[in-house]
Design a protein around this motif. Sequence first.
Motif, mmCIF file in Angstrom:
data_model
loop_
_atom_site.group_PDB
_atom_site.id
_atom_site.type_symbol
_atom_site.label_atom_id
_atom_site.label_comp_id
_atom_site.label_asym_id
_atom_site.label_seq_id
_atom_site.Cartn_x
_atom_site.Cartn_y
_atom_site.Cartn_z
ATOM 1 N N UNK A 410 0.844 -1.189 0.000
ATOM 2 C CA UNK A 410 0.000 0.000 0.000
ATOM 3 C C UNK A 410 0.884 1.246 0.000
ATOM 4 N N UNK A 411 0.872 1.976 -1.119
ATOM 5 C CA UNK A 411 1.629 3.217 -1.166
ATOM 6 C C UNK A 411 2.508 3.311 -2.399
ATOM 7 N N UNK A 412 3.644 3.958 -2.239
ATOM 8 C CA UNK A 412 4.539 4.254 -3.364
ATOM 9 C C UNK A 412 5.844 3.481 -3.185
ATOM 10 N N UNK A 413 6.042 2.366 -3.898
ATOM 11 C CA UNK A 413 7.328 1.669 -3.838
ATOM 12 C C UNK A 413 8.431 2.528 -4.468
ATOM 13 N N UNK A 414 9.651 2.330 -4.000
ATOM 14 C CA UNK A 414 10.782 3.097 -4.525
ATOM 15 C C UNK A 414 11.933 2.159 -4.856
ATOM 16 N N UNK A 415 12.634 2.464 -5.943
ATOM 17 C CA UNK A 415 13.765 1.657 -6.388
ATOM 18 C C UNK A 415 15.016 2.521 -6.371
ATOM 19 N N UNK A 416 16.069 2.027 -5.739
ATOM 20 C CA UNK A 416 17.373 2.689 -5.747
ATOM 21 C C UNK A 416 18.365 1.774 -6.459
ATOM 22 N N UNK A 417 18.972 2.270 -7.519
ATOM 23 C CA UNK A 417 19.949 1.488 -8.284
ATOM 24 C C UNK A 417 21.298 2.197 -8.271
ATOM 25 N N UNK A 418 22.318 1.482 -7.845
ATOM 26 C CA UNK A 418 23.689 1.981 -7.940
ATOM 27 C C UNK A 418 24.231 1.647 -9.327
ATOM 28 N N UNK A 419 24.753 2.659 -10.006
ATOM 29 C CA UNK A 419 25.233 2.481 -11.379
ATOM 30 C C UNK A 419 26.723 2.776 -11.439
ATOM 31 N N UNK A 420 27.390 2.167 -12.409
ATOM 32 C CA UNK A 420 28.808 2.458 -12.620
ATOM 33 C C UNK A 420 29.083 2.552 -14.111
ATOM 34 N N UNK A 421 29.993 3.418 -14.461
ATOM 35 C CA UNK A 421 30.413 3.559 -15.862
ATOM 36 C C UNK A 421 29.304 3.963 -16.800
ATOM 37 N N UNK A 422 28.363 4.797 -16.341
ATOM 38 C CA UNK A 422 27.229 5.154 -17.195
ATOM 39 C C UNK A 422 27.637 6.132 -18.285
ATOM 40 N N UNK A 423 26.903 6.068 -19.384
ATOM 41 C CA UNK A 423 27.049 7.053 -20.444
ATOM 42 C C UNK A 423 26.437 8.377 -19.984
ATOM 43 N N UNK A 424 26.641 9.418 -20.797
ATOM 44 C CA UNK A 424 26.148 10.746 -20.433
ATOM 45 C C UNK A 424 24.628 10.770 -20.309
ATOM 46 N N UNK A 425 23.950 9.966 -21.129
ATOM 47 C CA UNK A 425 22.496 9.855 -21.040
ATOM 48 C C UNK A 425 22.117 8.383 -20.963
ATOM 49 N N UNK A 426 20.946 8.107 -20.401
ATOM 50 C CA UNK A 426 20.520 6.718 -20.328
ATOM 51 C C UNK A 426 19.135 6.577 -19.727
ATOM 52 N N UNK A 427 18.584 5.368 -19.844
ATOM 53 C CA UNK A 427 17.255 5.055 -19.319
ATOM 54 C C UNK A 427 17.243 3.632 -18.789
ATOM 55 N N UNK A 428 16.608 3.445 -17.649
ATOM 56 C CA UNK A 428 16.278 2.113 -17.163
ATOM 57 C C UNK A 428 14.782 2.072 -16.898
ATOM 58 N N UNK A 429 14.210 0.872 -16.949
ATOM 59 C CA UNK A 429 12.793 0.688 -16.667
ATOM 60 C C UNK A 429 12.670 -0.399 -15.606
ATOM 61 N N UNK A 430 11.953 -0.085 -14.514
ATOM 62 C CA UNK A 430 11.795 -1.032 -13.405
ATOM 63 C C UNK A 430 10.356 -1.526 -13.359
ATOM 64 N N UNK A 431 10.193 -2.845 -13.236
ATOM 65 C CA UNK A 431 8.884 -3.487 -13.162
ATOM 66 C C UNK A 431 8.808 -4.292 -11.881
ATOM 67 N N UNK A 432 7.746 -4.099 -11.121
ATOM 68 C CA UNK A 432 7.529 -4.884 -9.919
ATOM 69 C C UNK A 432 6.419 -5.892 -10.199
ATOM 70 N N UNK A 433 6.732 -7.184 -10.022
ATOM 71 C CA UNK A 433 5.812 -8.265 -10.377
ATOM 72 C C UNK A 433 5.437 -9.111 -9.164
ATOM 73 N N UNK A 434 4.306 -9.797 -9.292
ATOM 74 C CA UNK A 434 3.847 -10.854 -8.390
ATOM 75 C C UNK A 434 4.089 -12.174 -9.114
ATOM 76 N N UNK A 435 5.055 -12.953 -8.627
ATOM 77 C CA UNK A 435 5.462 -14.205 -9.287
ATOM 78 C C UNK A 435 4.867 -15.397 -8.559
ATOM 79 N N UNK A 436 4.107 -16.230 -9.294
ATOM 80 C CA UNK A 436 3.502 -17.413 -8.663
ATOM 81 C C UNK A 436 4.440 -18.621 -8.766
ATOM 82 N N UNK A 437 3.943 -19.785 -8.375
ATOM 83 C CA UNK A 437 4.797 -20.977 -8.282
ATOM 84 C C UNK A 437 5.210 -21.542 -9.625
ATOM 85 N N UNK A 438 4.463 -21.228 -10.699
ATOM 86 C CA UNK A 438 4.777 -21.822 -12.004
ATOM 87 C C UNK A 438 5.373 -20.823 -12.978
ATOM 88 N N UNK A 439 5.744 -19.629 -12.496
ATOM 89 C CA UNK A 439 6.451 -18.681 -13.347
ATOM 90 C C UNK A 439 5.611 -17.557 -13.921
#
Length: 509
Positions: A410-439
């Motif tokens: 309940x609320x606003x999940x937050x993602x913190x990613x430590x990056x190294x050697x990044x280019x001057x510009x870039x994009x990442x996309x984060x997805x939060x899933x509910x994974x069941x027993x069979x994938x």
Amino acid sequence: MARRILIVLTLLLGLFISSPAQAASGFRAVDITGADGVVLKATVIAPSTAGRHPAVVLPSSWGLNDLEYLAQAKKLAGRGYVVVSYTPRGWWLSGGEIDTAGPKDMADLTKVIDWTVANTVADPDRIGAAGISYGAGISLLGAAFDSRIRAVGVLSGWTDLVQSLYADSTRHRQSAGLLELAAQLVGRPSAELTANMADFNAGRDVADVMNWAAVRSASTYLDKINANRPAVLIANGWGDTFFPPNQLVDFYGKLTTPKRLELRPGDHAIAELTGVLGLPNEVWTSLYSWLDQNLAVAPTSTGSVFLKPLNAAAETYPTWSAQTTSLRRYGLGRIRGLDGTGLLGGAVSTGWTRKLPTDADTLASGGLVLITNGAAAITGQQPSVWLPFVDRGRAGVWASERSSTVQRIRGVPAVHLELSGTEATGTVVAYLYDLDLVGNAKLITHAPASWLTSTGKVDLRLPATAYDLPAGHSLTLVVDTVDPLHYEENPSGKTITIGGGSYVDVPLR
């Protein structure tokens, strides 16, 4: 002629659907002179009983016209309201060019209220404004500039157009493209709108586009809205791909007026859709109650939050923060085993890295604007992927241990990613899933984040959500670099390296 035929058909539909509590006069089409002499097309319906009545002004949605609200106007008139719906400038048969909820649209709204008071039985002390999408944005902005607006209904609207266009420095491709297409097909875009959209699509003159958008954001005028003290109802979808809920949550928290926030499953304007057709609809029913409470002589509303989770029964809280009782940090760990999946959970760890190609998409996706989350609201099933098919050579995947109890997010999940050697510009996309027993992995929430100067980290607030992770399921994070919903800032043929110190914060109840 086509306009008259549509009015008749809508009225006939309304007769079969419901009977008004009060007798109402018939619809009539009128011309209202807006700012600088522009003629705005409008329709009016009013109670036929004597005396002054509260009034509701309904600006139409982007790409639609004043006939959009015929079914709801009839219902509101039956509840004792004078209803004036109008087509904003630049759309359909209204004059002028599209102002995108700018100063001319604000002046037009005041002119419409002037006309309503002068030409109907509207009580000038009991004026409301409401609408869907574009109509919602105009109504809320208008409350900053016209203190006669005492109640506002913001249905699938925005509060921060800058965030809608550039959230986390990422341009929203599909939603902006669809709005631009509608303007070209049934509107007359102004030179200002055309130039700003060209700059937005090209990724240039970002500061200028942001300034243009800020003028059209209610958050810019929050102090004026609070000073005028209209009662504000905000209703939106968890999966709104045009105006994701975080900007609305933030705005709601800063409002000091009578207020109510409602969030339901679905994409942009999906929750309100059946009401536009004249069918029973809980969003419109909530709007009726809001207007009844706050256009009375002595308003009775207070702050409250109504949530319909993605997979649980509806809940009500006195404040937004009351839904969250704890915050759990899930550290991202080293990739383990043969399936290329890392551990999500435990202490934040160091000493590992994960490289992602910058120009390779995966099955992890936010889907199609309007379609994917709209269908999920209708079916009750979140969009999903089979996680084994998510290419580990293109994505980072981290899965938690399976909990023995339900985890109520309940609320606003937050993602913190430590990056190294990044280019001057870039994009990442984060997805939060509910994974069941069979994938099978059901999407809970997702968002992109971009940077325009080289950085060593990304901090991303995922869109607010309410989801019950079943016992025996695994909370799973997927990170890749491409999603068709958004423009991405990645150079071709490069990599992004995620490393130790990364984590996800999940609000729980």
